[in-house]
Design an enzyme around this catalytic site. Structure first.
Site, PDB file in Angstrom:
ATOM      1  N   ASN A  93       2.483  64.141  29.274  1.00 21.00           N
ATOM      2  CA  ASN A  93       1.163  63.977  28.646  1.00 21.00           C
ATOM      3  C   ASN A  93       0.272  65.207  28.826  1.00 21.00           C
ATOM      4  O   ASN A  93      -0.947  65.103  28.723  1.00 21.00           O
ATOM      5  CB  ASN A  93       0.481  62.699  29.155  1.00 21.00           C
ATOM      6  CG  ASN A  93       0.425  62.648  30.664  1.00 21.00           C
ATOM      7  OD1 ASN A  93       0.597  63.661  31.333  1.00 21.00           O
ATOM      8  ND2 ASN A  93       0.185  61.475  31.208  1.00 21.00           N
ATOM      9  N   HIS A 130      -9.833  56.155  32.503  1.00 20.39           N
ATOM     10  CA  HIS A 130      -8.659  57.034  32.609  1.00 20.39           C
ATOM     11  C   HIS A 130      -7.722  56.811  31.410  1.00 20.39           C
ATOM     12  O   HIS A 130      -6.883  55.919  31.428  1.00 20.39           O
ATOM     13  CB  HIS A 130      -7.924  56.718  33.922  1.00 20.39           C
ATOM     14  CG  HIS A 130      -6.868  57.718  34.267  1.00 20.39           C
ATOM     15  ND1 HIS A 130      -6.206  57.698  35.465  1.00 20.39           N
ATOM     16  CD2 HIS A 130      -6.351  58.775  33.593  1.00 20.39           C
ATOM     17  CE1 HIS A 130      -5.336  58.690  35.509  1.00 20.39           C
ATOM     18  NE2 HIS A 130      -5.393  59.351  34.366  1.00 20.39           N
ATOM     19  N   ARG A 157      -7.842  64.544  39.052  1.00 20.88           N
ATOM     20  CA  ARG A 157      -7.955  63.333  39.859  1.00 20.88           C
ATOM     21  C   ARG A 157      -9.378  63.226  40.383  1.00 20.88           C
ATOM     22  O   ARG A 157      -9.960  64.216  40.843  1.00 20.88           O
ATOM     23  CB  ARG A 157      -6.974  63.358  41.054  1.00 20.88           C
ATOM     24  CG  ARG A 157      -5.521  63.050  40.680  1.00 20.88           C
ATOM     25  CD  ARG A 157      -5.332  61.624  40.157  1.00 20.88           C
ATOM     26  NE  ARG A 157      -3.965  61.345  39.747  1.00 20.88           N
ATOM     27  CZ  ARG A 157      -3.521  61.392  38.489  1.00 20.88           C
ATOM     28  NH1 ARG A 157      -4.341  61.714  37.499  1.00 20.88           N
ATOM     29  NH2 ARG A 157      -2.273  61.099  38.205  1.00 20.88           N
ATOM     30  N   GLN A 179      -9.495  53.369  40.943  1.00 17.15           N
ATOM     31  CA  GLN A 179      -9.332  52.867  39.576  1.00 17.15           C
ATOM     32  C   GLN A 179      -8.780  51.452  39.606  1.00 17.15           C
ATOM     33  O   GLN A 179      -7.807  51.221  40.331  1.00 17.15           O
ATOM     34  CB  GLN A 179      -8.393  53.805  38.799  1.00 17.15           C
ATOM     35  CG  GLN A 179      -9.037  55.154  38.593  1.00 17.15           C
ATOM     36  CD  GLN A 179      -8.225  56.097  37.721  1.00 17.15           C
ATOM     37  OE1 GLN A 179      -8.634  57.202  37.479  1.00 17.15           O
ATOM     38  NE2 GLN A 179      -7.081  55.689  37.230  1.00 17.15           N
TER      39      GLN A 179
END
Ligand code: NAD
Length: 387
Positions: free
Chosen positions: A146, A338, A285, A314
């Site tokens: 990704n 995210h 992050r 998260q």
């Protein structure tokens, strides 16, 4: 000569033992856990949301046809959660960084059968990598799956901060039309200095994508220097001192993994060295930045804005300061959940990559070297700190 023949014989017998172990592994039914995020109605309507609990990375029938047990959930926190209750006899844990199953020491100690941790995506900091290395566990991710998705998102975030896009859009939705209220904090990216903290796959791609914007300069800070050809390709200059690096940038984009050397790296001490009114984008992050210190810097105007999609926990709690921070002119917040690395294109790539990793594991085939974070000799990557 004799010693050479003896070494050869030992190597062959090790190879045979490994092959026997692999064929035993392949023939045994495995218990595979996956921690994915809940997709709800959207996942029922959109089967390409492969990274969800509902669509299970698209590998259930493939795994079950080989006799493996595949258990999928989003329930990962606390002693009564699915993850904690099922870890003791799991052979493989798959988790996605978008909804990470945190495999800390306590959990890894319980995981008596565990051999393989797969990251369906990029970034394996949710696993305690030092403990995994100590225990001889493999940690494999779908490297590169990704990186374009994230690089595109970072470029978009840089632009939306510099151009003051979010308040302008909110104004339109409110029914107002006050051009100067938003134009007073809108700039061009042309002529600005952009720097990436971490110039690996994503950092490099961000610089590549920014080439046509006529920026004043591109800088990078990374203990792994780019080779001169790649440095030239993106017109980047390496700055070896972090404070000097941030003090020269109008825009800093963070693209390093989370590890001991990056945890809390961007805090109030470092923020003092940023140019007043710089923009900070973090799609790497959340825990690389100190949440309170960044929010205070945005609220005071020391940073003109902060954008990104990664949070130090998260899902992010409702009261997280990054949801509400804003600069003194009412903008400067480009936060989203995210999702930069989980576009539908990316989900297909990391679902296929996960399947390939499992297939290699079942058949005792080597994993793609770029995917190996922790291999059978410990750290196989140079991206998680200098050691
Ligand atoms: P990469 O391994 O290709 O590159 C990381 C670079 O960071 C390396 O060059 C490494 O040397 C450098 N680095 C490490 N520690 C550093 C430090 N202390 N200071 C400066 N540089 C340092 O990784 P990548 O594919 O570019 O991905 C980077 C990170 O982005 C991942 O580890 C992950 O945490 C994050 N990521 C986020 C998303 C998302 O959806 N938001 C998706 C993919 C990856």
């Amino acid at each position: 000569m004799f010693a050479k023949a003896r070494t050869g014989a030992i190597q062959a017998s090790v190879r045979n033992a490994q092959a026997a172990a692999f064929s035993k592994q392949a023939s045994r039914n495995m218990k595979i856990l996956a921690i994915l995020y809940k997709g709800g109605e959207a996942a029922k309507q959109e089967p390409r949301l492969l990274g969800t609990v509902e669509n299970e990375l698209g590998i259930r029938s493939w795994l079950e046809s080989q006799g493996h047990e595949y258990l999928v959930s989003d329930d990962k926190e606390g002693p009564n959660s699915f993850l904690h209750k099922n870890i003791h006899d799991a052979d493989v844990v798959i988790t996605t960084p978008f909804h990470p199953g945190y495999l800390n020491k306590e959990l890894l100690d319980k995981a008596k059968n565990l051999k393989l941790c797969v990251t369906a995506g990029v970034g394996s900091d949710h696993v305690d990598l030092n403990i995994a290395a100590e225990k001889g566990l493999e940690v494999i991710e779908v490297t590169g799956s990704n990186v374009v998705s994230v690089a595109e998102h970072a470029v978009m975030s840089i632009l939306l901060l510099v151009r003051n896009f979010v308040p302008a859009h909110e104004m339109i939705k409110r029914g107002d039309w006050l051009v100067s209220d938003v134009a007073r904090n809108a700039f061009d990216l042309e002529g600005k200095v952009v720097g990436t903290l971490g110039a690996g796959r994503i950092g490099f791609r961000i610089l590549q994508r920014l080439q046509p914007f006529n920026c004043k300069e591109f800088l990078y800070y990374d203990y792994n220097a780019l080779d001169p050809t790649r440095e030239k390709e993106v017109n980047a200059r390496r700055v070896e001192d972090l404070k000097q690096f941030v003090s020269q940038c109008d825009v800093v984009t963070v693209n390093a993994p989370l590890h001991e050397g990056t945890m809390g790296l961007i805090n109030k001490d470092l923020l003092k060295h940023f140019k007043k009114g710089a923009w900070l984008v973090n799609t790497a992050r959340g825990a690389i930045c100190n949440a309170e210190d960044v929010a205070a810097a945005v609220n005071s105007g020391q940073l003109n804005g902060y954008a990104g999609d990664v949070w130090n926990v998260q899902p992010a709690p409702k009261e997280h300061p990054w949801r509400y921070m804003q600069n003194p002119l009412g903008g400067g917040n480009g936060m989203v959940p995210h999702y930069s690395g989980t576009t539908l294109d990316a989900q297909l790539r990391y679902a296929n990559g996960t399947k390939q990793i499992l297939e290699n594991f079942f058949q005792g085939k080597p994993q793609l070297p770029a995917n190996v974070i922790i291999g059978n000799k410990g750290y196989a990557t140079t991206s998680y700190g200098q050691r």
